[in-house]
Write an enzyme that holds these catalytic residues in place. Structure first.
Site, PDB file in Angstrom:
ATOM      1  CE  LYS A 270       7.018  17.036  35.784  1.00 22.65           C
ATOM      2  NZ  LYS A 270       7.980  16.885  34.752  1.00 22.65           N
TER       3      LYS A 270
ATOM      4  CB  CYS B 285      27.292  18.919  43.388  1.00 24.11           C
ATOM      5  SG  CYS B 285      27.118  17.438  44.390  1.00 24.11           S
TER       6      CYS B 285
ATOM      7  CD  GLU C  78       9.359  16.187  39.301  1.00 25.01           C
ATOM      8  OE1 GLU C  78      10.571  16.132  39.526  1.00 25.01           O
ATOM      9  OE2 GLU C  78       8.895  16.270  38.145  1.00 25.01           O
TER      10      GLU C  78
ATOM     11  CE  LYS D   9      15.728  21.016  34.925  1.00 26.97           C
ATOM     12  NZ  LYS D   9      14.319  20.654  34.752  1.00 26.97           N
TER      13      LYS D   9
ATOM     14  NE  ARG E 188      25.012  21.101  38.177  1.00 27.03           N
ATOM     15  CZ  ARG E 188      25.012  20.445  37.028  1.00 27.03           C
ATOM     16  NH1 ARG E 188      24.299  20.903  36.024  1.00 27.03           N
ATOM     17  NH2 ARG E 188      25.716  19.361  36.877  1.00 27.03           N
TER      18      ARG E 188
ATOM     19  CD1 TRP F  92      20.096  16.035  45.385  1.00 28.03           C
ATOM     20  CD2 TRP F  92      21.391  14.354  44.695  1.00 28.03           C
ATOM     21  NE1 TRP F  92      19.304  14.920  45.253  1.00 28.03           N
ATOM     22  CE2 TRP F  92      20.073  13.877  44.830  1.00 28.03           C
ATOM     23  CE3 TRP F  92      22.385  13.472  44.276  1.00 28.03           C
ATOM     24  CZ2 TRP F  92      19.728  12.560  44.556  1.00 28.03           C
ATOM     25  CZ3 TRP F  92      22.037  12.157  44.003  1.00 28.03           C
ATOM     26  CH2 TRP F  92      20.712  11.712  44.146  1.00 28.03           C
TER      27      TRP F  92
ATOM     28  CG  HIS G 130      -6.713  -6.677  34.449  1.00 33.74           C
ATOM     29  ND1 HIS G 130      -7.502  -7.781  34.194  1.00 33.74           N
ATOM     30  CD2 HIS G 130      -6.873  -5.845  33.393  1.00 33.74           C
ATOM     31  CE1 HIS G 130      -8.090  -7.630  33.012  1.00 33.74           C
ATOM     32  NE2 HIS G 130      -7.730  -6.456  32.511  1.00 33.74           N
TER      33      HIS G 130
ATOM     34  CD  GLU H  65       6.129  14.570  32.416  1.00 32.15           C
ATOM     35  OE1 GLU H  65       6.817  13.547  32.590  1.00 32.15           O
ATOM     36  OE2 GLU H  65       6.477  15.690  32.843  1.00 32.15           O
TER      37      GLU H  65
ATOM     38  CG  ASN I 202      28.788  17.520  39.515  1.00 27.50           C
ATOM     39  OD1 ASN I 202      28.043  16.765  40.139  1.00 27.50           O
ATOM     40  ND2 ASN I 202      28.518  17.927  38.293  1.00 27.50           N
ATOM     41  N   GLY I 203      30.218  14.632  40.923  1.00 24.76           N
ATOM     42  CA  GLY I 203      30.392  13.308  40.320  1.00 24.76           C
ATOM     43  C   GLY I 203      30.508  12.260  41.407  1.00 24.76           C
TER      44      GLY I 203
HETATM   45  C1  F6R Z   1      11.005  15.220  36.223  1.00 20.70           C
HETATM   46  C2  F6R Z   1      12.357  15.372  35.697  1.00 20.70           C
HETATM   47  C3  F6R Z   1      13.223  14.174  35.614  1.00 20.70           C
HETATM   48  C4  F6R Z   1      14.133  14.257  34.379  1.00 20.70           C
HETATM   49  C5  F6R Z   1      15.136  13.110  34.378  1.00 20.70           C
HETATM   50  C6  F6R Z   1      15.996  13.123  33.125  1.00 20.70           C
HETATM   51  O1  F6R Z   1      10.319  16.433  36.201  1.00 20.70           O
HETATM   52  O2  F6R Z   1      12.764  16.455  35.357  1.00 20.70           O
HETATM   53  O3  F6R Z   1      12.492  13.006  35.615  1.00 20.70           O
HETATM   54  O4  F6R Z   1      13.334  14.220  33.232  1.00 20.70           O
HETATM   55  O5  F6R Z   1      15.958  13.216  35.497  1.00 20.70           O
HETATM   56  O6  F6R Z   1      16.716  14.302  33.016  1.00 20.70           O
HETATM   57  P1  F6R Z   1      17.318  14.760  31.643  1.00 20.70           P
HETATM   58  O7  F6R Z   1      16.187  15.085  30.732  1.00 20.70           O
HETATM   59  O8  F6R Z   1      18.151  15.956  31.966  1.00 20.70           O
HETATM   60  O9  F6R Z   1      18.128  13.620  31.121  1.00 20.70           O
END
Ligand code: F6R
Length: 613
Positions: A490, A2, A493, A608, A27, A74, A509, A486, A98-99
């Site tokens: 992307k 959060c 999500e 995030k 966040r 969140w 396979h 990757e 937050n936590g």
């Molecule tokens: C995808 C994305 C997430 C982060 C993951 C790790 O676009 O951003 O998959 O890469 O949550 O986050 P960090 O790098 O902050 O540890």
């Protein structure tokens, strides 16, 4: 997971909190709230389901306050509802959190016996109940006693109703940064919320209590011993955390990649003289990372989550090719449960944009406890992972606000290239000349990124063909497979289209049965050593009717009948093609999400910074 903020000073607190919450919204964004001391020194709490904009609409213009706390949520414990939104109040205590409080159920049962009943389903309200039950006018004692009873992770900002104008804060595991400036005292989960007031900030130490008033911030440990803040200065300015004319943060951050890469690479270049020749080598003296860290290694383990782990997959390929020692890549949330084999000759590399990801932090702690060498590749300065790691390599990508990571990923890749080259040089696996040649190739990625960004319109046209898809595959071999992972995360999500990354040779396979005319395939073919095999794999999907988008290199000879769209990357050596290819995949994901009318920067259910395990 959060965003939290507290302010006390000479400005309108509600305005400061709302502005800060919009910066922190990445966040978490399912509900939001503020609590402020108002005119008669009572606490007014306003909260709502939805984003900060919805909260803004609920704040009466006449709300005057100079001290308050704000939260953007969140959801973890308890669904998305107004009741579960923060701040939470019990008796004299109003707090934001937050936590995760792991023992909240036991505490709830215990506190209920003394007549306190929660109104929400959250663990955070139980913390408010606990602190209130321990508060007898001495905030520090109540916080200390509560901290001794709470297990889990937390950052709290706490108002006591009989102490108007004062905010108490404590953290364990979750981030909090603060500063005192002309406008007053301000604390938040992330520096971005402080930037409009100050470039100087300090990280609140774990298990230290900050007492904030308009006049200043005093710090002490849980026993009241005073502590001194360790102020640091950010190098970027407020514009780095704004959209600067782009529609979305993600679009802006995609465009910032050439600059971000140059910030990762350039400060680490030195001129090295051997005989009469000068070579350009990566050097980490300024990072305090010694060559001995890379010598005598029996293995390397890379552990991270999501996109950061995908960068690690590229790191594995580089290290194994150059150092010829075994390298594994582990999902951080699984790492601890594998009983990993760790010793002093193992280098554990953790990768994290935020530096706060709970699973990655836990993996780092395990590695340290087991006596392994630790190095972290981190973007956010002073974050928990950076602080706890034996050595830290900052990517200097600048603030990344969009939930979907873009520039952080390519700068993590650049970090791996630099580290792999330096480690190879330090172990005499690379001569100065070879190292220098590869550094030049790495530097040539920067103009290549500028060039590929010109393909924006074309990627938009391609995305128009994807908006109706429900399933999609990314395929590639070796480095292209790591990049497929990757590209897939992307796209899914932010576009909500189900997609999977497949090692191109593995498709037949089992998974090939899913490929039909309705399932587009994004085929990456940038690696010459596997090109002919990759072409065979493209033929396999094409024969099943797939709509094929091919990302490749100019000199690759591939029959036109095998693809619907072809993107040629700017010239680069095979090892470095993944950089422009990554940008192509980011642009496709971006446009697809936008064309589907979705919230590009804040996709549903995500946040995030994932500070829960
Ligand atoms: C995808 C994305 C997430 C982060 C993951 C790790 O676009 O951003 O998959 O890469 O949550 O986050 P960090 O790098 O902050 O540890």
């Amino acid at each position: 997971m959060c965003g939290i903020i507290g302010f006390t000073g000479v400005k309108n607190a509600a305005k400061v909190l709302l502005e800060g919450l919009s910066e922190l919204e990445y966040r978490g964004y399912d509900s939001a709230g503020i609590a402020c001391f108002t005119g008669d020194n009572t606490i007014t709490t306003i909260k709502t389901v939805g984003k900060v904009a919805s909260l803004n609409a609920c704040i009466p213009p006449e709300l005057e306050s100079s001290c308050g706390i704000g939260h953007t949520r969140w959801a973890t414990h308890g669904g998305v509802s107004k009741q579960n939104a923060h701040p939470h109040t019990c008796g004299k205590v109003t707090l934001i959190h937050n936590g995760i409080i792991e023992n909240y159920l036991a505490l709830r049962d215990e506190l209920s016996q003394s007549g306190r009943q929660p109104v929400s389903q959250t663990d955070s309200e139980i913390a408010a109940m606990l602190i209130d039950s321990l508060y007898q006018g001495d905030a520090l004692t109540a916080i200390r006693e509560a901290a001794a009873r709470l297990t889990g992770a937390y950052a709290f900002c706490i108002l006591f109703s009989d102490q108007p104008g004062t905010i108490y804060c404590i953290r364990k595991g979750s981030p909090l940064v603060a500063c005192h400036c002309e406008s007053g005292s301000i604390i938040a989960s992330d520096m971005v919320a402080l930037l409009r007031y100050s470039k100087d900030y300090f990280v609140l130490e774990e298990n230290h209590v900050a007492r904030m008033t308009a006049d200043g911030i005093s710090l002490c440990d849980l026993y009241g011993n005073p502590a001194v803040p360790d102020y640091q200065t950010v190098t970027w300015d407020t514009s780095s955390a704004q959209k600067n004319g782009f529609k979305h943060y993600m679009e802006k951050e995609i465009h910032e990649q050439p600059e971000a890469l140059s910030r990762t690479i350039m400060p680490r270049l030195i001129k090295y003289q051997e005989n009469d020749t000068y070579y350009t080598l990566p050097d980490f003296a300024a990072d305090n990372i010694p060559d001995t860290l890379f010598r005598g290694l029996s293995r390397i383990i890379i552990t991270a989550c999501g996109t950061a782990m995908h960068a690690g997959m590229m790191g594995k390929i580089l290290f194994e090719r150059l150092l010829r020692i075994p390298v594994t890549v582990d999902i951080a949330s699984e790492f601890r449960y594998q009983n990993p084999i760790l010793d002093q000759n193992t280098l554990v590399i953790t990768v994290s944009q935020s530096g706060e990801t709970a699973d990655t932090l836990a993996a780092l702690r395990l590695a340290k406890t087991a006596g392994a060498r630790t190095l972290s590749i981190v973007n956010v300065k002073g974050s928990s992972i950076a602080r706890e790691s034996g050595y830290v390599f900052y990517t200097h990508a600048g603030p990344e606000i969009a939930v979907a990571s873009t520039k952080a990923y390519t700068s993590q890749l650049a970090a791996f290239y630099l580290i792999a080259f330096r480690a190879a040089f330090a172990n005499k696996k690379f001569s100065a000349q070879e190292c220098s040649l590869n550094m030049e190739r790495l530097l040539s990625v920067i103009p290549a990124l500028h060039k590929i960004l010109e393909a924006k319109e074309y990627t938009q046209e391609i995305s128009r063909h994807l908006t109706k898809a429900t399933d999609l595959f990314f395929i590639g071999r070796s480095m292209d497979y790591a990049l497929s992972c990757e590209g897939s995360i992307k796209l899914k999500e932010i576009s909500y289209i189900h997609s999977e990354a497949y090692a191109a040779g593995e498709l037949k396979h089992g998974t090939l049965s899913l490929v039909t005319a309705d399932v587009p395939v994004i085929a990456l073919a940038t690696q010459h050593d596997v090109l002919s095999k990759m072409i065979s794999n493209i033929k396999e999907v094409r024969a099943r009717g797939a709509f094929v988008i091919l990302v490749t290199v100019k000199d690759a000879v591939i029959e036109e009948s095998l693809y619907d769209y072809r993107i040629d990357l700017p010239d680069s050596d095979d090892w470095f093609a993944v950089f422009p290819a990554a940008v192509v995949l980011q642009l496709i994901a971006y446009h697809t999400s936008y064309l589907r009318g979705l919230d590009v920067d804040q996709p549903r259910n995500l946040a995030k910074s994932v500070t829960v395990e």
